[in-house]
Design a protein around this motif. Structure first.
Motif, PDB file in Angstrom:
ATOM      1  N   CYS A 210     -77.852 -68.205 -19.228  1.00  0.00           N
ATOM      2  CA  CYS A 210     -76.427 -68.380 -18.895  1.00  0.00           C
ATOM      3  C   CYS A 210     -76.237 -69.247 -17.655  1.00  0.00           C
ATOM      4  N   LEU A 211     -77.151 -69.139 -16.694  1.00  0.00           N
ATOM      5  CA  LEU A 211     -77.063 -70.018 -15.526  1.00  0.00           C
ATOM      6  C   LEU A 211     -77.148 -71.474 -15.946  1.00  0.00           C
ATOM      7  N   LEU A 212     -78.020 -71.767 -16.909  1.00  0.00           N
ATOM      8  CA  LEU A 212     -78.195 -73.147 -17.380  1.00  0.00           C
ATOM      9  C   LEU A 212     -77.089 -73.582 -18.332  1.00  0.00           C
ATOM     10  N   ALA A 213     -76.557 -72.639 -19.112  1.00  0.00           N
ATOM     11  CA  ALA A 213     -75.561 -72.992 -20.125  1.00  0.00           C
ATOM     12  C   ALA A 213     -74.136 -72.996 -19.602  1.00  0.00           C
ATOM     13  N   LEU A 214     -73.898 -72.279 -18.487  1.00  0.00           N
ATOM     14  CA  LEU A 214     -72.529 -72.133 -17.976  1.00  0.00           C
ATOM     15  C   LEU A 214     -72.328 -72.756 -16.594  1.00  0.00           C
ATOM     16  N   GLY A 215     -73.412 -72.956 -15.845  1.00  0.00           N
ATOM     17  CA  GLY A 215     -73.275 -73.532 -14.520  1.00  0.00           C
ATOM     18  C   GLY A 215     -72.658 -72.584 -13.509  1.00  0.00           C
ATOM     19  N   THR A 216     -72.746 -71.280 -13.736  1.00  0.00           N
ATOM     20  CA  THR A 216     -72.172 -70.306 -12.807  1.00  0.00           C
ATOM     21  C   THR A 216     -73.095 -70.114 -11.603  1.00  0.00           C
ATOM     22  N   ARG A 217     -72.570 -69.464 -10.587  1.00  0.00           N
ATOM     23  CA  ARG A 217     -73.375 -69.072  -9.432  1.00  0.00           C
ATOM     24  C   ARG A 217     -74.084 -67.763  -9.764  1.00  0.00           C
ATOM     25  N   ILE A 218     -75.232 -67.540  -9.134  1.00  0.00           N
ATOM     26  CA  ILE A 218     -76.011 -66.340  -9.426  1.00  0.00           C
ATOM     27  C   ILE A 218     -75.207 -65.077  -9.120  1.00  0.00           C
ATOM     28  N   GLY A 219     -74.436 -65.083  -8.021  1.00  0.00           N
ATOM     29  CA  GLY A 219     -73.642 -63.904  -7.665  1.00  0.00           C
ATOM     30  C   GLY A 219     -72.560 -63.589  -8.677  1.00  0.00           C
ATOM     31  N   GLU A 220     -72.023 -64.638  -9.317  1.00  0.00           N
ATOM     32  CA  GLU A 220     -70.977 -64.448 -10.327  1.00  0.00           C
ATOM     33  C   GLU A 220     -71.537 -63.766 -11.570  1.00  0.00           C
ATOM     34  N   LEU A 221     -72.754 -64.139 -11.968  1.00  0.00           N
ATOM     35  CA  LEU A 221     -73.362 -63.524 -13.155  1.00  0.00           C
ATOM     36  C   LEU A 221     -73.750 -62.074 -12.894  1.00  0.00           C
ATOM     37  N   ILE A 222     -74.318 -61.814 -11.716  1.00  0.00           N
ATOM     38  CA  ILE A 222     -74.755 -60.464 -11.388  1.00  0.00           C
ATOM     39  C   ILE A 222     -73.575 -59.485 -11.361  1.00  0.00           C
ATOM     40  N   ALA A 223     -72.388 -59.978 -11.007  1.00  0.00           N
ATOM     41  CA  ALA A 223     -71.214 -59.106 -10.904  1.00  0.00           C
ATOM     42  C   ALA A 223     -70.486 -58.913 -12.233  1.00  0.00           C
ATOM     43  N   LEU A 224     -70.905 -59.612 -13.285  1.00  0.00           N
ATOM     44  CA  LEU A 224     -70.208 -59.531 -14.572  1.00  0.00           C
ATOM     45  C   LEU A 224     -70.333 -58.148 -15.219  1.00  0.00           C
ATOM     46  N   LYS A 225     -69.233 -57.683 -15.782  1.00  0.00           N
ATOM     47  CA  LYS A 225     -69.208 -56.436 -16.549  1.00  0.00           C
ATOM     48  C   LYS A 225     -68.902 -56.758 -18.007  1.00  0.00           C
TER      49      LYS A 225
END
Length: 406
Positions: A210-225
């Motif tokens: 998802c980091l590679l496919a979406l370009g999000t920040r690591i903190g944004e992914l870790i906080a996802l519910k």
């Protein structure tokens, strides 16, 4: 006989609380002051304002009172640069994110030893210039030096606004030069595939994908519910990170970072597999913390970003791909998306950036490519299996002349 006191040309009117003293001038305009402190002799420190009506003056004075509040400094001439910077950082603490507060303390640790003892009203541009030069000699990164400059500039601008100084010494100082210490590094498409093939059986595969496919920040992914996933749409509304050794959940970096992303079929498939894997881990776990996180640990808690980065470095080594930072996966997405022809504004919207920042990252990567393209002629000849043999031979006939008969 009753005497009537003669009115002054400038009549003073009774004011409301916090308005100070407001008086009407002979020309019909109004002028007033408010006391914001006292000097070393006990004399009031006043701020004056003028306006066409009493109401305008009162509003101006109320604004000063609101801005002063806890910023009240009773003896400006005795305040040192260090004391003011500490107070400024405290005032900004409620307006900034935890990570920024932590950064401010780091800047203070650099500023205080060199400049803290100087009286604020005697602060000079040359002292700032020498301080910046010393930071450069110490090997402090250009990025950190620039952040220190912006922090000091903001503090002195506020001091000028509150009339603690008569002029701002930093106005004649340029931002420290040097650019970014760490330039964006990105993977080529084949390197991305190689990394993902290696990471396929790792429990963090979905996160890296998802980091590679979406370009999000690591903190944004870790906080996802899981509640943030709505069909083929993903809502990014919070971020998670470690500040001073503690987990902090907050809002994303900027207002642009609060966004919704449409997901492609491959990302939806990866998330479906992530849900299945998580259900299995939950069934075998001796205890489970139900945070409803998409990328939880094997016991349901928030992942530690340090552990995620450690796994990332391990997989990089196993995949034998260039060693980049985990944040560079975001840069890799931006580069791949732009190379694929996706509009810059669309890419910026997906990664939650100002389009100018997105284009700056992409242009920096492009410049690196241009630089690498400046290769020796011999290397170009060898890479393309060209060989210089013999001498130039003219065309055999006029028919084969590429320039025509004229």
């Amino acid at each position: 006989m009753k005497t009537v006191a003669k009115k002054s040309k400038n009549s003073i009117h009774k004011n409301g609380n916090g308005e100070g003293s407001i008086l009407k001038l002979a020309d019909g305009s109004w002028r007033g002051f408010i006391t914001i402190g006292f000097d070393s002799r006990g004399k009031q420190i006043k701020k004056w304002r003028r306006g066409k009506t009493r109401r305008i003056v009162a509003e101006k004075l109320n604004k000063i009172a609101a801005e002063a509040g806890s910023r009240l400094i009773t003896r400006p001439e005795q305040v040192t640069v260090g004391e003011w910077l500490v107070q400024f950082a405290a005032l900004k603490a409620s307006e900034v994110k935890p990570r920024t507060r932590e950064n401010h303390q780091h800047y203070l640790s650099k500023l205080q030893p060199e400049l803290g003892h100087i009286y604020l009203h005697k602060f000079q541009a040359l002292q700032i210039k020498r301080f910046y030069s010393k930071l450069a000699q110490q090997g402090l990164s250009p990025s950190v030096r620039q952040h220190i400059h912006h922090f000091l500039k903001a503090a002195l601008r506020e001091a000028l606004k509150l009339e603690l100084i008569e002029k701002n010494p930093i106005d004649v100082i340029d931002t420290p030069k040097g650019g970014r210490l760490v330039h964006p590094q990105v993977w080529r498409p084949d390197e991305v595939k190689q990394f993902l093939n290696t990471a396929r059986n790792d429990r963090l595969y979905g996160l890296f994908y998802c980091l590679l496919a979406l370009g999000t920040r690591i903190g944004e992914l870790i906080a996802l519910k899981w509640s943030d996933l709505d069909g083929d749409k993903l809502h990014i509304e919070r971020t998670a990170g470690i500040v001073a050794g503690k987990l902090v959940i907050g809002t994303p970096k900027t207002r642009r970072s609060i966004r919704s992303l449409y997901l492609s079929p491959d990302v939806l498939e990866v998330l479906a597999q992530q849900r299945e894997t998580q259900a299995l881990e939950r069934s075998v776990a001796s205890s489970w913390t139900d945070n409803q996180l998409i990328f939880a640990t094997s016991v349901g808690t928030y992942p530690d970003t340090h552990n995620v980065r450690r796994s990332f470095r391990r997989l990089i080594k196993a995949a034998d791909v260039p060693n980049i930072r985990i944040h560079d996966l975001r840069h890799t997405y931006i580069t791949l998306a732009r190379d694929a022809g996706i509009d810059a504004e669309v890419v910026a919207d997906r990664v939650g950036q100002d389009v100018r920042v997105t284009m700056q990252i992409y242009s920096q990567v492009t410049e690196d490519r241009k630089r690498k393209a400046a290769r020796n002629l011999e290397d170009l000849l060898n890479d393309n299996q060209w060989h210089l043999r013999g001498t130039y031979r003219p065309p055999k006939s006029a028919d084969s002349n590429p320039y025509g008969s004229n």
